[in-house]
Design an enzyme around this catalytic site. Sequence first.
Site, PDB file in Angstrom:
ATOM      1  CG  ASP A 107      -1.798  -1.171   1.356  1.00 14.06           C
ATOM      2  OD1 ASP A 107      -1.817  -1.982   0.417  1.00 14.06           O
ATOM      3  OD2 ASP A 107      -2.476  -1.306   2.389  1.00 14.06           O
ATOM      4  CG  ASP A 195      -3.686   3.825  -0.183  1.00 15.96           C
ATOM      5  OD1 ASP A 195      -3.425   5.007   0.090  1.00 15.96           O
ATOM      6  OD2 ASP A 195      -4.246   3.046   0.609  1.00 15.96           O
ATOM      7  CG  HIS A 244      -5.492  -1.277  -1.501  1.00 17.42           C
ATOM      8  ND1 HIS A 244      -5.478  -1.603  -0.183  1.00 17.42           N
ATOM      9  CD2 HIS A 244      -5.108   0.030  -1.588  1.00 17.42           C
ATOM     10  CE1 HIS A 244      -5.099  -0.543   0.530  1.00 17.42           C
ATOM     11  NE2 HIS A 244      -4.868   0.463  -0.303  1.00 17.42           N
ATOM     12  CG  ASP A 246      -3.408  -6.015  -4.016  1.00 18.92           C
ATOM     13  OD1 ASP A 246      -4.444  -5.599  -3.482  1.00 18.92           O
ATOM     14  OD2 ASP A 246      -2.304  -6.011  -3.442  1.00 18.92           O
ATOM     15  CB  CYS A 350      -1.564  -6.940   0.542  1.00 15.39           C
ATOM     16  SG  CYS A 350      -3.112  -7.316  -0.226  1.00 15.39           S
TER      17      CYS A 350
HETATM   18  N1  ARG Z   1     -10.147  -4.266  -1.109  1.00 17.57           N
HETATM   19  C1  ARG Z   1      -9.723  -5.624  -1.089  1.00 17.57           C
HETATM   20  C2  ARG Z   1     -10.826  -6.539  -0.625  1.00 17.57           C
HETATM   21  O1  ARG Z   1     -11.257  -6.446   0.484  1.00 17.57           O
HETATM   22  C3  ARG Z   1      -8.524  -5.848  -0.243  1.00 17.57           C
HETATM   23  C4  ARG Z   1      -7.279  -5.371  -0.887  1.00 17.57           C
HETATM   24  C5  ARG Z   1      -6.126  -5.539  -0.018  1.00 17.57           C
HETATM   25  N2  ARG Z   1      -4.965  -5.146  -0.726  1.00 17.57           N
HETATM   26  C6  ARG Z   1      -3.977  -4.462  -0.201  1.00 17.57           C
HETATM   27  N3  ARG Z   1      -2.972  -4.182  -0.963  1.00 17.57           N
HETATM   28  N4  ARG Z   1      -3.998  -4.065   1.041  1.00 17.57           N
HETATM   29  O2  ARG Z   1     -11.249  -7.349  -1.368  1.00 17.57           O
END
Ligand code: ARG
Length: 366
Positions: A107, A195, A244, A246, A350
Amino acid sequence: MAKIVSSWNDFDPLKRVIVGRADNSVIPPEEPATSEKVPIDSEMRGMWGLRPLETVEKANAQLDNLAKILEDRGVIVDRPTPLQWNQAIGTPDFRNDSMMTCMPPRDILLTIGNEIISAANSFRCRYFEYLAYWPLMNEYFEEDPEFLWTQAPRPRLTDKSYKHNYYDEKISLEERLERTANKDFVTTEIEPMWDAADVMRVGKDLFIQHGLTTNRKAMEWFKRYYPDLRVHAVNFPGDPYPIHIDATFVPLRPGLIINNPHRRLPEEQRKIFEANDWQIVDAAQPAHETPPPLCYSSVWLSMNCLVLDHKTVIVEASETNQLEQMDKLGMNVIPVPFRDAYPFGGGLHCSTADVYREGTCEDYFP
Ligand code: ARG
């Protein structure tokens, strides 16, 4: 003097990587725009303070194990230096009762070629998180004559950076989805905020998710900062909490991306992939119905895998559907237990940040 930092994508052979640490992690206190980012039904609403030591130890055990597995495969692993995160912080523009953690590194740090940029994160509690990586940045700087050690313009994060009254406890899931579709997010456009984990790097192209943690002005900043790269804004209307990229859109090798089936890339934005013969495949269903306790993320961390090279990928060990799908897609899969680390901000991708991958800046979408 040696070349230490270089990475242009998430799939070329990984040679050096940062793996996060969970020490002193805090569930941060509420601040403008955080309650908008915490799922409505989360047990964590209103809760804050140091995370239970037992959970920190379990997460660290899995992070250490990941580091060991990578090292056994010849990857150099670097680790951050955690701060005492439960300290109050202040700048001329805001005060916050605590910081958060140095998880997950993805992040905060964005590697593009020989440059690592500390992001312009939109959470106040994450404002000083980059300090945990300072010793590593300094080491790379001393040893690699070409390493560019960069800090994105620091957002001021005053109250003007967030929409107030955007959120109301009673807002329904449908309403949230409508706002995502309308690109109506809780952050404003007063300054660039982003981020690092919203940026998907594919050589000459950066696909950047517009959502709760990255705004339009950030896209504009990227365009001007990297005039030789192409910047594409992407958004995923099916995601009520777009944070995010990913666990939503994950490249496995040149020509292949897995996409969260609940958060499909809109037709219009698929064109560039289709025109260049890239295949976008729906990711397998997660094996779990719920995330582990005290976790902000969704069950879709199942697809948050760490690609080691075009044929090898690390997937969370209990994610049986995802393991199987990887196998079918022709990848060699290394299962690694990682669910104890999920509450600290994310999965395998992550929790890492690229330092060195082989390969150069290729144009995959000419
Ligand atoms: N928003 C994503 C979800 O809950 C989690 C992403 C987490 N990625 C990160 N790089 N912290 O599905």
